[in-house]
Design a protein around this motif. Structure first.
Motif, PDB file in Angstrom:
ATOM      1  N   LEU A 156      17.437 -11.691 -19.827  1.00 22.39           N
ATOM      2  CA  LEU A 156      18.046 -12.299 -21.000  1.00 22.39           C
ATOM      3  C   LEU A 156      19.552 -12.406 -20.797  1.00 22.39           C
ATOM      4  N   SER A 157      20.186 -13.155 -21.675  1.00 23.94           N
ATOM      5  CA  SER A 157      21.636 -13.352 -21.582  1.00 23.94           C
ATOM      6  C   SER A 157      22.274 -13.196 -22.952  1.00 23.94           C
ATOM      7  N   LEU A 158      23.528 -12.794 -22.941  1.00 18.83           N
ATOM      8  CA  LEU A 158      24.323 -12.770 -24.158  1.00 18.83           C
ATOM      9  C   LEU A 158      25.076 -14.098 -24.246  1.00 18.83           C
ATOM     10  N   TYR A 159      24.802 -14.845 -25.291  1.00 20.35           N
ATOM     11  CA  TYR A 159      25.521 -16.093 -25.531  1.00 20.35           C
ATOM     12  C   TYR A 159      26.733 -15.791 -26.408  1.00 20.35           C
ATOM     13  N   THR A 160      27.890 -16.261 -26.012  1.00 19.00           N
ATOM     14  CA  THR A 160      29.119 -16.003 -26.753  1.00 19.00           C
ATOM     15  C   THR A 160      29.614 -17.300 -27.398  1.00 19.00           C
ATOM     16  N   PRO A 161      30.279 -17.200 -28.550  1.00 20.59           N
ATOM     17  CA  PRO A 161      30.762 -18.414 -29.229  1.00 20.59           C
ATOM     18  C   PRO A 161      31.726 -19.231 -28.386  1.00 20.59           C
ATOM     19  N   GLN A 162      32.421 -18.570 -27.483  1.00 15.87           N
ATOM     20  CA  GLN A 162      33.344 -19.271 -26.583  1.00 15.87           C
ATOM     21  C   GLN A 162      33.421 -18.504 -25.264  1.00 15.87           C
ATOM     22  N   ILE A 163      33.871 -19.162 -24.245  1.00 16.13           N
ATOM     23  CA  ILE A 163      33.980 -18.520 -22.937  1.00 16.13           C
ATOM     24  C   ILE A 163      35.006 -17.398 -23.010  1.00 16.13           C
ATOM     25  N   ASP A 164      34.565 -16.207 -22.656  1.00 17.22           N
ATOM     26  CA  ASP A 164      35.442 -15.027 -22.734  1.00 17.22           C
ATOM     27  C   ASP A 164      35.507 -14.381 -21.345  1.00 17.22           C
ATOM     28  N   THR A 165      36.650 -14.514 -20.706  1.00 14.11           N
ATOM     29  CA  THR A 165      36.793 -14.004 -19.341  1.00 14.11           C
ATOM     30  C   THR A 165      36.870 -12.479 -19.281  1.00 14.11           C
ATOM     31  N   SER A 166      36.959 -11.831 -20.447  1.00 14.12           N
ATOM     32  CA  SER A 166      37.025 -10.365 -20.449  1.00 14.12           C
ATOM     33  C   SER A 166      35.666  -9.726 -20.207  1.00 14.12           C
ATOM     34  N   PHE A 167      34.606 -10.514 -20.357  1.00 15.50           N
ATOM     35  CA  PHE A 167      33.271  -9.985 -20.119  1.00 15.50           C
ATOM     36  C   PHE A 167      33.013  -9.874 -18.614  1.00 15.50           C
ATOM     37  N   PRO A 168      32.213  -8.885 -18.209  1.00 19.60           N
ATOM     38  CA  PRO A 168      31.828  -8.790 -16.788  1.00 19.60           C
ATOM     39  C   PRO A 168      30.852  -9.907 -16.430  1.00 19.60           C
ATOM     40  N   GLU A 169      30.619 -10.070 -15.140  1.00 18.35           N
ATOM     41  CA  GLU A 169      29.683 -11.105 -14.702  1.00 18.35           C
ATOM     42  C   GLU A 169      28.257 -10.787 -15.140  1.00 18.35           C
ATOM     43  N   GLU A 170      27.947  -9.510 -15.301  1.00 14.11           N
ATOM     44  CA  GLU A 170      26.633  -9.092 -15.796  1.00 14.11           C
ATOM     45  C   GLU A 170      26.812  -7.870 -16.687  1.00 14.11           C
ATOM     46  N   ILE A 171      26.123  -7.852 -17.817  1.00 18.33           N
ATOM     47  CA  ILE A 171      26.191  -6.713 -18.732  1.00 18.33           C
ATOM     48  C   ILE A 171      25.181  -5.672 -18.284  1.00 18.33           C
ATOM     49  N   THR A 172      25.664  -4.489 -17.962  1.00 20.27           N
ATOM     50  CA  THR A 172      24.789  -3.439 -17.426  1.00 20.27           C
ATOM     51  C   THR A 172      24.711  -2.215 -18.324  1.00 20.27           C
ATOM     52  N   ASP A 173      25.534  -2.183 -19.379  1.00 23.00           N
ATOM     53  CA  ASP A 173      25.552  -1.013 -20.261  1.00 23.00           C
ATOM     54  C   ASP A 173      25.670  -1.483 -21.709  1.00 23.00           C
ATOM     55  N   ALA A 174      24.953  -0.808 -22.616  1.00 25.25           N
ATOM     56  CA  ALA A 174      24.950  -1.219 -24.014  1.00 25.25           C
ATOM     57  C   ALA A 174      26.332  -1.152 -24.634  1.00 25.25           C
ATOM     58  N   SER A 175      27.193  -0.282 -24.124  1.00 24.05           N
ATOM     59  CA  SER A 175      28.548  -0.165 -24.682  1.00 24.05           C
ATOM     60  C   SER A 175      29.329  -1.466 -24.530  1.00 24.05           C
ATOM     61  N   GLN A 176      28.940  -2.260 -23.550  1.00 26.21           N
ATOM     62  CA  GLN A 176      29.619  -3.545 -23.337  1.00 26.21           C
ATOM     63  C   GLN A 176      29.254  -4.562 -24.417  1.00 26.21           C
ATOM     64  N   LEU A 177      28.274  -4.208 -25.253  1.00 26.36           N
ATOM     65  CA  LEU A 177      27.836  -5.107 -26.315  1.00 26.36           C
ATOM     66  C   LEU A 177      28.377  -4.699 -27.687  1.00 26.36           C
ATOM     67  N   LEU A 178      29.243  -3.673 -27.723  1.00 27.77           N
ATOM     68  CA  LEU A 178      29.791  -3.222 -28.997  1.00 27.77           C
ATOM     69  C   LEU A 178      30.605  -4.315 -29.688  1.00 27.77           C
ATOM     70  N   ILE A 179      31.018  -5.309 -28.926  1.00 27.94           N
ATOM     71  CA  ILE A 179      31.760  -6.430 -29.501  1.00 27.94           C
ATOM     72  C   ILE A 179      30.938  -7.187 -30.540  1.00 27.94           C
ATOM     73  N   LEU A 180      29.610  -7.007 -30.492  1.00 27.81           N
ATOM     74  CA  LEU A 180      28.734  -7.695 -31.443  1.00 27.81           C
ATOM     75  C   LEU A 180      28.880  -7.168 -32.864  1.00 27.81           C
ATOM     76  N   ASN A 181      29.319  -5.934 -33.020  1.00 31.37           N
ATOM     77  CA  ASN A 181      29.404  -5.328 -34.347  1.00 31.37           C
ATOM     78  C   ASN A 181      30.254  -6.183 -35.289  1.00 31.37           C
ATOM     79  N   GLN A 182      29.611  -6.544 -36.439  1.00 30.87           N
ATOM     80  CA  GLN A 182      30.238  -7.332 -37.498  1.00 30.87           C
ATOM     81  C   GLN A 182      30.632  -8.751 -37.063  1.00 30.87           C
TER      82      GLN A 182
END
Length: 323
Positions: free
Chosen positions: A183-209
């Protein structure tokens, strides 16, 4: 059991048809020769027996089949209609007999497949053309519904096979794993701060709210994503909910909100999620108490072929005694 019933019905029909054949041959002979005697001779039976068969048929129908008022016996109007009907029955039974024997010998039949509309667009074109090509006498009925409804229909024996994502904790099915999907995380806009692959749930904390596109829990996929968010204590703002995964992908690509969805080629805003963190298994399932029919086995064979699966190595879950 079904095959035994079919063969029993066929035998009963054959007994009745033997009776029909007798009177049909007799009426055909009389129509051709105008004589009961000549008809009896041509059929190698006695003249009294011919007369007896005709009398029994006339008594049963309560109408005269022969016009005996002239030198040459002719079929009455009723006799002609009756003979035409018997000839038609003969033709229809021949077709029916052939069809029943095809079914009994697993050369014909039907199978009903339940799949969500989103997956149907992707999966069915991979399997159906080859299935029809290899098994032209098998009728394939496709039902496209939300996956939870399909599960229910399979359990209630209204549909033979479920194709979809693996439902959590359902021991009423026997599953065959067809593929393991990232699966993939779709973001509203291209965000270069994200890693090439999400490997840890903590990297998804940006989803909150943050605005999030949800898949309805009527869909197994929606339940999978809900469980993932809950387990990892992620609390996005669910601004819209849809049933069709492709609709969600289109909305995500328009920047409506974040979403966790299957990857789409050329989507610049989709960041892969490691399978070790989250994945979905595409499965083919049937009721645990249902034997695989010849039609189901044929469909499974084509699916394994198109998904490049070795049947001996395919993962099977559930009660496999009847699989």
């Amino acid at each position: 059991m079904i095959i035994k019933i079919l063969l029993t019905v066929m035998k009963k029909m054959e007994v009745q048809l033997l009776i029909n054949y007798k009177i049909k041959d007799i009426l055909s002979g009389i129509k051709k020769s105008g004589s009961i005697t000549e008809t009896a001779q041509s059929l190698y039976i006695s003249q009294p027996y011919v007369s007896k068969i005709i009398k029994e048929a006339e008594d049963e129908l309560d109408i005269a089949l022969l016009d005996r008022g002239s030198k040459h016996i002719q079929l009455s109007y009723a006799g002609q209609i009756y003979l035409e009907g018997l000839n038609s029955i003969d033709t229809q039974f021949s077709k029916l007999d052939t069809k029943m024997r095809e079914i009994a010998q697993s050369q014909a039949g039907q199978i009903s497949i339940g799949i969500s509309e989103s997956l149907g667009e992707e999966i069915l074109p991979m399997i159906v053309p080859e299935f029809i090509k290899q098994y032209p006498n098998y009728q394939l009925n496709i039902t496209e519904l939300p996956s939870k409804q399909i599960e229910k229909a399979v359990i209630e024996n209204q549909i033979d096979v479920y194709i979809g994502f693996n439902p959590p904790m359902n021991n009423q099915f026997v599953y065959r794993k067809m593929s393991e999907n990232q699966l993939s995380l779709y973001t509203p806009q291209i965000d270069t701060s994200f890693p090439e692959e999400i490997t840890d749930a903590s990297q998804l904390l940006i989803l909150n709210q943050q605005n999030f596109i949800s898949i309805s829990e009527e869909m197994v996929f929606g339940e999978i994503i809900k469980n993932f968010l809950s387990v990892n204590k992620l609390e996005p703002r669910h601004i819209i909910e849809v049933k069709n995964i492709n609709t969600a992908i289109s909305l995500a690509n328009k920047g409506v909100g974040y979403a966790i969805l299957p990857p789409q080629p050329n989507s610049k805003s989709a960041i892969p999620i490691s399978k070790s963190l989250l994945k979905t298994d595409l499965i083919m399932a049937h009721r645990a108490i249902k034997n695989n029919t010849p039609e189901m086995i044929a469909f499974l064979k084509i699916s394994q072929q198109e998904f490049h699966i070795d049947p001996d190595k395919q993962t099977i879950q559930g009660n496999t005694k009847r699989s």
